[in-house]
Scaffold this motif. Structure first.
Motif, short mmCIF file in Angstrom:
data_model
loop_
_atom_site.label_atom_id
_atom_site.label_comp_id
_atom_site.label_asym_id
_atom_site.label_seq_id
_atom_site.Cartn_x
_atom_site.Cartn_y
_atom_site.Cartn_z
N PRO A 77 10.02 4.66 7.04
CA PRO A 77 9.23 4.88 5.72
C PRO A 77 9.66 6.35 5.03
O PRO A 77 8.72 7.26 4.83
N PHE A 104 9.81 -0.77 5.91
CA PHE A 104 8.61 -0.13 6.33
C PHE A 104 8.58 0.50 7.39
O PHE A 104 7.82 1.47 8.02
N VAL A 128 0.93 2.72 6.30
CA VAL A 128 1.94 3.75 5.65
C VAL A 128 1.32 4.88 5.03
O VAL A 128 1.64 5.98 5.25
N VAL A 139 8.64 -1.41 -2.71
CA VAL A 139 7.66 -1.77 -3.88
C VAL A 139 8.33 -2.41 -4.96
O VAL A 139 7.71 -3.21 -5.42
N VAL A 189 -0.93 -2.30 -3.96
CA VAL A 189 -2.12 -2.87 -3.27
C VAL A 189 -3.03 -3.56 -4.40
O VAL A 189 -3.57 -4.56 -4.30
N LEU A 212 2.20 3.04 -3.71
CA LEU A 212 1.98 1.95 -2.72
C LEU A 212 0.45 1.39 -2.96
O LEU A 212 0.35 0.33 -2.86
N LYS A 240 2.87 7.62 -1.88
CA LYS A 240 1.63 6.82 -1.58
C LYS A 240 0.89 6.41 -2.69
O LYS A 240 0.17 5.39 -2.60
N ARG A 242 0.31 -3.62 6.34
CA ARG A 242 1.44 -2.67 6.93
C ARG A 242 1.70 -1.36 5.82
O ARG A 242 1.90 -0.34 6.18
N ILE A 243 1.41 -1.78 4.49
CA ILE A 243 1.64 -0.63 3.42
C ILE A 243 0.20 0.31 3.43
O ILE A 243 0.59 1.28 3.67
N GLU A 244 -0.75 -0.14 3.94
CA GLU A 244 -2.03 0.71 4.25
C GLU A 244 -1.83 1.52 5.13
O GLU A 244 -2.39 2.79 5.19
N ILE A 304 0.50 -6.15 3.23
CA ILE A 304 -0.43 -5.33 2.57
C ILE A 304 -1.12 -4.51 3.79
O ILE A 304 -1.22 -3.32 3.65
N LEU A 353 10.74 3.21 1.00
CA LEU A 353 9.32 2.79 0.35
C LEU A 353 9.38 2.52 -1.07
O LEU A 353 8.86 1.52 -1.73
#
Length: 403
Positions: free
Chosen positions: A235, A232, A276, A244, A294, A290, A287, A272-274, A270, A240
């Protein structure tokens, strides 16, 4: 014998020598030849009961012989080195993964007679590691193999047993994680293969506690957390996508383990993913992947609460039983899994539709046409948009074929 001076067929008639007198031939003159008595043809054959046994292309008869003979010396006959013997077995498992259960015990027994020095054990670890991180789809089988050998290899030198040396080998790649995620495409691809192999090790490598209980290797749990941080932190799309894949494979198990310790690591991941998705300069399709991840986590990774313990689970009492089964599609594009009551019938229909892939050639022939893209990319990071287009193409092809 001079093969060039003799022919088993007459060059003009194509009839075996000695058979001409049993065939009526018309006269070349204006008159028709008198009718000849019909003579039953004599059956001829080049087949022989003494012919050697036939083996399909790619079949290694020495391999199976090595694993059926009773003595160690006989089993090793035909193999010059430990590397050749182990590599042959690894290739065999790659091509026929179903043989694992029936042949792993004898393989380990043979290794126990051969791997009696530190150098041999180091070589064995490296061979298994390379196969698991370089051959597509072998990471799961490689992890199962590592787990079995860690419990059944008897050699335990001062330098470390099989499991310890394996983890040391993994640590070499782990410590290079920041540089690897920033490297060129080839470097990143190799690193991603290592990440997914480590994930399979976390799921499959069993550690026996002092009281006989079986647990997972906790050090791998923390290692996967740091690998996610590295992915992450850089990215790029491929990093990424690897993250996943890692979370889809291990997310539910990791979150359960962290919750048992009162840790909220998954919440941090989570978040961190948001971030990104909002800030990173990655592609729209990544995206979307990702966000779907979530969503999967918000549904408890697709699991149903209040299920039967794993050891007692059956299709009847556990709604999660088929959770990790692959999803197939009928000719109309309707998804189905092993939980479907008509699974066997639909799956058989799917097998009979193999002419959907006319580009595939057996015996290692090159692939060409649109099929080349699909088969090359299926184990790599296929672009989601390309994947969707290809699935649509397959469904349209099937529809047109039935019309």
């Amino acid at each position: 014998m001079d093969l060039g001076s003799h022919s088993s067929l007459n060059e003009k008639t194509g009839i075996p020598p000695g058979s001409q007198d049993k065939v009526s031939v018309t006269d070349s003159g204006p008159k028709m030849a008198e009718p000849q008595l019909a003579v039953d043809p004599v059956a001829t054959s080049n087949l022989s009961a003494k012919a050697p046994e036939f083996y399909p292309s790619g079949y290694n008869q020495n391999f199976n012989q090595n694993f059926t003979d009773s003595s160690f010396e006989d089993r090793c006959d035909g193999y010059l080195t430990l590397a050749e013997y182990v590599q042959d077995f690894l290739n065999h498992l790659t091509e026929q993964p179903g043989c694992f259960e029936t042949e792993i015990e004898q393989f380990a027994e043979t290794l126990n007679g051969w791997v009696i020095a530190d150098e041999a054990l180091q070589e064995l670890v490296e061979l298994v590691y390379q196969q698991a991180t370089s051959v597509p789809n072998f990471s799961y089988m490689g992890a199962r193999l590592c787990n079995y050998l860690s419990h059944h290899l008897t050699i335990s030198p001062q330098s470390g047993n099989f499991r310890q040396l394996l983890l040391q080998r993994c640590r070499t790649e782990y410590e290079n994680r920041d540089e690897a995620t920033k490297g060129d495409e080839t470097t990143r691809k190799q690193f991603h293969a290592f990440v997914l192999f480590l994930a399979e090790l976390y799921l499959n490598l069993e550690i026996k506690g002092t009281k006989g209980q079986v647990t997972r290797a906790e050090i791998l749990q923390e290692g996967l957390r740091e690998l996610l941080n590295a992915l992450f932190s850089n990215p790029l799309d491929s990093n990424l996508i690897c993250a996943v894949k890692l979370l889809k494979l291990t997310g539910s198990v990791l979150e359960d383990a962290w919750k048992e310790k009162g840790k909220n690591d998954m919440e941090e991941i989570i978040q961190r993913i948001e971030n990104v998705v909002l800030d990173a300069n990655c592609s729209r399709d990544v995206k979307h992947m990702l966000l779907k991840l979530v969503e999967l986590r918000s549904s408890n990774w697709g699991r149903v609460h209040g299920t039967t313990p794993h050891a007692e689970a059956t299709p009847e009492n556990d709604p999660n039983y088929f959770m990790n089964e692959p999803t197939f599609y009928t000719s109309d594009g309707v998804p189905f899994t092993a939980a479907d009551p008509d699974y066997q019938e639909k799956y058989q229909e799917l097998l009979e539709r193999e002419d959907l892939f006319p580009y595939y050639e057996e015996n290692g022939a090159d692939l060409s046409g649109p099929g080349e893209l699909y088969f090359d990319e299926i184990d790599d990071e296929m672009d989601p948009e390309i994947e969707e287009a290809f699935e649509k193409f397959c469904l349209e092809s099937e529809h047109n074929r039935k019309q």
